[in-house]
Design a protein around this motif. Sequence first.
Motif, PDB file in Angstrom:
ATOM      1  N   TYR A   1       1.007  12.008 -10.086  1.00 34.74           N
ATOM      2  CA  TYR A   1       0.219  13.249 -10.090  1.00 34.74           C
ATOM      3  C   TYR A   1       1.123  14.475  -9.981  1.00 34.74           C
ATOM      4  CZ  TYR A   1      -3.380  16.622  -8.791  1.00 34.74           C
ATOM      5  OH  TYR A   1      -4.196  17.720  -8.753  1.00 34.74           O
ATOM      6  N   GLU A   2       2.093  14.439  -9.082  1.00 30.58           N
ATOM      7  CA  GLU A   2       2.999  15.573  -8.899  1.00 30.58           C
ATOM      8  C   GLU A   2       3.822  15.866 -10.145  1.00 30.58           C
ATOM      9  OE1 GLU A   2       3.878  15.221  -4.062  1.00 30.58           O
ATOM     10  OE2 GLU A   2       5.347  14.487  -5.499  1.00 30.58           O
ATOM     11  N   GLN A   3       4.126  14.832 -10.906  1.00 30.45           N
ATOM     12  CA  GLN A   3       4.996  14.998 -12.070  1.00 30.45           C
ATOM     13  C   GLN A   3       4.238  15.276 -13.359  1.00 30.45           C
ATOM     14  OE1 GLN A   3       7.751  11.628 -12.171  1.00 30.45           O
ATOM     15  NE2 GLN A   3       8.089  11.797  -9.972  1.00 30.45           N
ATOM     16  N   GLY A   4       2.947  15.551 -13.257  1.00 31.13           N
ATOM     17  CA  GLY A   4       2.161  15.927 -14.429  1.00 31.13           C
ATOM     18  C   GLY A   4       1.819  14.772 -15.335  1.00 31.13           C
ATOM     19  N   LEU A   5       1.753  13.560 -14.788  1.00 27.02           N
ATOM     20  CA  LEU A   5       1.426  12.380 -15.589  1.00 27.02           C
ATOM     21  C   LEU A   5      -0.039  12.013 -15.402  1.00 27.02           C
ATOM     22  CD1 LEU A   5       4.702  10.366 -14.962  1.00 27.02           C
ATOM     23  CD2 LEU A   5       4.106  11.731 -16.957  1.00 27.02           C
ATOM     24  N   ALA A   6      -0.406  11.508 -14.228  1.00 25.44           N
ATOM     25  CA  ALA A   6      -1.819  11.272 -13.935  1.00 25.44           C
ATOM     26  C   ALA A   6      -2.538  12.618 -13.810  1.00 25.44           C
ATOM     27  CB  ALA A   6      -1.962  10.475 -12.640  1.00 25.44           C
ATOM     28  N   VAL A   7      -3.767  12.680 -14.296  1.00 26.70           N
ATOM     29  CA  VAL A   7      -4.511  13.943 -14.260  1.00 26.70           C
ATOM     30  C   VAL A   7      -5.244  14.138 -12.935  1.00 26.70           C
ATOM     31  CG1 VAL A   7      -4.768  14.004 -16.755  1.00 26.70           C
ATOM     32  CG2 VAL A   7      -6.560  12.929 -15.364  1.00 26.70           C
ATOM     33  N   ARG A   8      -5.265  13.108 -12.098  1.00 28.82           N
ATOM     34  CA  ARG A   8      -5.815  13.232 -10.756  1.00 28.82           C
ATOM     35  C   ARG A   8      -5.063  12.275  -9.846  1.00 28.82           C
ATOM     36  NH1 ARG A   8      -9.320   9.026  -9.511  1.00 28.82           N
ATOM     37  NH2 ARG A   8      -9.898   7.693 -11.291  1.00 28.82           N
ATOM     38  N   LEU A   9      -5.170  12.498  -8.551  1.00 27.97           N
ATOM     39  CA  LEU A   9      -4.490  11.636  -7.590  1.00 27.97           C
ATOM     40  C   LEU A   9      -5.315  10.374  -7.390  1.00 27.97           C
ATOM     41  CD1 LEU A   9      -2.162  11.236  -5.604  1.00 27.97           C
ATOM     42  CD2 LEU A   9      -3.557  12.412  -3.868  1.00 27.97           C
ATOM     43  N   LEU A  10      -4.758   9.248  -7.784  1.00 28.13           N
ATOM     44  CA  LEU A  10      -5.462   7.972  -7.698  1.00 28.13           C
ATOM     45  C   LEU A  10      -5.373   7.390  -6.293  1.00 28.13           C
ATOM     46  CD1 LEU A  10      -4.104   6.499 -11.021  1.00 28.13           C
ATOM     47  CD2 LEU A  10      -6.531   6.950 -10.572  1.00 28.13           C
ATOM     48  N   ALA A  11      -6.438   6.720  -5.879  1.00 37.28           N
ATOM     49  CA  ALA A  11      -6.415   5.943  -4.646  1.00 37.28           C
ATOM     50  C   ALA A  11      -5.956   4.527  -4.956  1.00 37.28           C
ATOM     51  CB  ALA A  11      -7.805   5.912  -4.019  1.00 37.28           C
ATOM     52  N   VAL A  12      -5.246   3.917  -4.032  1.00 41.99           N
ATOM     53  CA  VAL A  12      -4.768   2.551  -4.232  1.00 41.99           C
ATOM     54  C   VAL A  12      -5.940   1.619  -4.502  1.00 41.99           C
ATOM     55  CG1 VAL A  12      -3.632   0.600  -3.102  1.00 41.99           C
ATOM     56  CG2 VAL A  12      -2.700   2.924  -2.843  1.00 41.99           C
ATOM     57  N   GLU A  13      -7.055   1.863  -3.839  1.00 37.65           N
ATOM     58  CA  GLU A  13      -8.199   0.961  -3.918  1.00 37.65           C
ATOM     59  C   GLU A  13      -8.825   0.909  -5.314  1.00 37.65           C
ATOM     60  OE1 GLU A  13      -7.026   1.704  -0.013  1.00 37.65           O
ATOM     61  OE2 GLU A  13      -7.591   3.210  -1.519  1.00 37.65           O
ATOM     62  N   GLU A  14      -8.535   1.861  -6.170  1.00 40.38           N
ATOM     63  CA  GLU A  14      -9.111   1.850  -7.513  1.00 40.38           C
ATOM     64  C   GLU A  14      -8.138   1.342  -8.579  1.00 40.38           C
ATOM     65  OE1 GLU A  14      -9.722   5.842  -9.353  1.00 40.38           O
ATOM     66  OE2 GLU A  14      -8.809   6.622  -7.508  1.00 40.38           O
ATOM     67  N   MET A  15      -6.959   0.911  -8.169  1.00 41.31           N
ATOM     68  CA  MET A  15      -5.943   0.531  -9.137  1.00 41.31           C
ATOM     69  C   MET A  15      -6.127  -0.870  -9.716  1.00 41.31           C
ATOM     70  SD  MET A  15      -2.448   1.922  -7.374  1.00 41.31           S
ATOM     71  CE  MET A  15      -2.196   3.663  -6.980  1.00 41.31           C
TER      72      MET A  15
ATOM     73  N   HIS B   1       0.824  -1.216   0.000  1.00 48.07           N
ATOM     74  CA  HIS B   1       0.000   0.000   0.000  1.00 48.07           C
ATOM     75  C   HIS B   1       0.855   1.262   0.000  1.00 48.07           C
ATOM     76  CE1 HIS B   1      -3.115   2.902   1.092  1.00 48.07           C
ATOM     77  NE2 HIS B   1      -3.992   1.992   0.716  1.00 48.07           N
ATOM     78  N   LYS B   2       1.897   1.316   0.826  1.00 44.29           N
ATOM     79  CA  LYS B   2       2.739   2.511   0.891  1.00 44.29           C
ATOM     80  C   LYS B   2       3.438   2.755  -0.440  1.00 44.29           C
ATOM     81  CE  LYS B   2       6.588   4.682   3.339  1.00 44.29           C
ATOM     82  NZ  LYS B   2       7.598   4.552   4.434  1.00 44.29           N
ATOM     83  N   THR B   3       3.979   1.701  -1.051  1.00 46.40           N
ATOM     84  CA  THR B   3       4.667   1.848  -2.336  1.00 46.40           C
ATOM     85  C   THR B   3       3.700   2.312  -3.418  1.00 46.40           C
ATOM     86  OG1 THR B   3       6.262   0.140  -1.720  1.00 46.40           O
ATOM     87  CG2 THR B   3       6.038   0.629  -4.064  1.00 46.40           C
ATOM     88  N   LEU B   4       2.503   1.739  -3.444  1.00 48.65           N
ATOM     89  CA  LEU B   4       1.511   2.094  -4.454  1.00 48.65           C
ATOM     90  C   LEU B   4       1.016   3.528  -4.276  1.00 48.65           C
ATOM     91  CD1 LEU B   4      -0.422  -1.277  -4.363  1.00 48.65           C
ATOM     92  CD2 LEU B   4       0.831  -0.390  -6.347  1.00 48.65           C
ATOM     93  N   SER B   5       0.759   3.940  -3.044  1.00 46.11           N
ATOM     94  CA  SER B   5       0.284   5.310  -2.822  1.00 46.11           C
ATOM     95  C   SER B   5       1.380   6.317  -3.129  1.00 46.11           C
ATOM     96  CB  SER B   5      -0.218   5.473  -1.384  1.00 46.11           C
ATOM     97  OG  SER B   5       0.806   5.247  -0.442  1.00 46.11           O
ATOM     98  N   THR B   6       2.629   5.966  -2.867  1.00 51.99           N
ATOM     99  CA  THR B   6       3.737   6.858  -3.213  1.00 51.99           C
ATOM    100  C   THR B   6       3.843   7.005  -4.731  1.00 51.99           C
ATOM    101  OG1 THR B   6       4.964   6.241  -1.220  1.00 51.99           O
ATOM    102  CG2 THR B   6       6.230   7.207  -3.029  1.00 51.99           C
ATOM    103  N   MET B   7       3.687   5.911  -5.440  1.00 56.23           N
ATOM    104  CA  MET B   7       3.758   5.960  -6.896  1.00 56.23           C
ATOM    105  C   MET B   7       2.617   6.805  -7.471  1.00 56.23           C
ATOM    106  SD  MET B   7       4.411   2.702  -9.375  1.00 56.23           S
ATOM    107  CE  MET B   7       5.114   2.933 -11.024  1.00 56.23           C
ATOM    108  N   ALA B   8       1.435   6.687  -6.896  1.00 48.49           N
ATOM    109  CA  ALA B   8       0.306   7.510  -7.338  1.00 48.49           C
ATOM    110  C   ALA B   8       0.592   8.991  -7.105  1.00 48.49           C
ATOM    111  CB  ALA B   8      -0.960   7.093  -6.596  1.00 48.49           C
ATOM    112  N   ARG B   9       1.166   9.305  -5.967  1.00 54.01           N
ATOM    113  CA  ARG B   9       1.517  10.707  -5.687  1.00 54.01           C
ATOM    114  C   ARG B   9       2.548  11.224  -6.664  1.00 54.01           C
ATOM    115  NH1 ARG B   9       5.639  12.942  -2.568  1.00 54.01           N
ATOM    116  NH2 ARG B   9       6.130  10.961  -1.537  1.00 54.01           N
ATOM    117  N   TYR B  10       3.580  10.434  -6.932  1.00 55.37           N
ATOM    118  CA  TYR B  10       4.603  10.858  -7.882  1.00 55.37           C
ATOM    119  C   TYR B  10       3.994  11.122  -9.256  1.00 55.37           C
ATOM    120  CZ  TYR B  10       8.377   9.408  -4.678  1.00 55.37           C
ATOM    121  OH  TYR B  10       9.245   9.284  -3.628  1.00 55.37           O
TER     122      TYR B  10
END
Length: 329
Positions: free
Chosen positions: A304-318, A293-302
């Motif tokens: 979003y922060e880096q202009g790749l994902a257009v919204r911050l994803l939750a781990v539960e929807e991956m 969970h920690k690794t996945l949530s960190t990757m989701a944050r990265y």
Amino acid sequence: MSRLPITIATWDYDRVRPLVDGRVQIEGCDVNYLTMPVEECFERAYFHGEFEVAEIGFSPYLIALSRGSCPYVAVPAFLSRMFRHSAVYIRTDRGIEGPADLRGKRVGVPEYQMSAVLWFRGFLQDEFGIAAKDINWVQAGLETPGRRDKFPLNLPVGFPLTSANDETLTEMLADGRLDAVMSARRPSCFVDGHPKVRRLFPDYRAAERDYYRRTGLFPIMHAVGIRRDVLEKNRWLAASVYKAFLRAKQISDAEFAETTALKIGLPWVNAEYEATMEVMGADFWSYGVAANHKTLSTMARYSYEQGLAVRLLAVEEMFAEGNLGETRV
């Protein structure tokens, strides 16, 4: 009851060989298993949808998922994981002594959105305050011109990223037109011993062990994806696929501990196995949601922060619906 015919495509990992050779079956399926280099697998899966089940790059997956346009649905079997301190190659004549010196430099990447690069950019942001916009990025094929993104980028206007479609990163690093390259594969100029090219972290093993001790993060590169149209017609398939990949990994894991006759052709593989468990625990290459969970949530944050994902994803929807992360075999 008829069985579902599926084609699976991944690279030839030890952790999938029990599936390749038939020791592990996928419930309800007749499997045609193909092994191929990951670049070919991604190209054929993302652009042509050739496989019902395929290894997928996790960073491009998050990008597509955030936009509602992903052709695959992931299950939490992480076929490729790798620390990426080893993946940064620098010119020795540019005053780069450590990561902080990459600020403002001209850095080449095969794909801006690839997982290896995403993780290292996150490391630069979290530990050195260097945002993605603080580096001048150049995108090009490593050894062959013309590599392309899996999905369109969503970067702000004026973001410092250019493409060099007719050139290669290796050539530009070798002749000094780049200050550094981030690449999952080693540039040939480094392999050939170019006198002015070296790794940013020559002792990357020590740097990566220290990173893990401090953060608890073991970066995820690739997962397993099921083509969305196939899964929608066969909702049971996600659990069957995940259980089979988990069982295959458990079989391959046991071979690290074999001492009677080594199954893996390295003389000190047992010592390396024990040293890895000392740092990372017994289930160091874990599958499933809860353990990661920690690794996945960190990757989701990265992302979003880096202009790749257009919204911050939750781990539960991956991942595909169901309690896949806690499946036991």
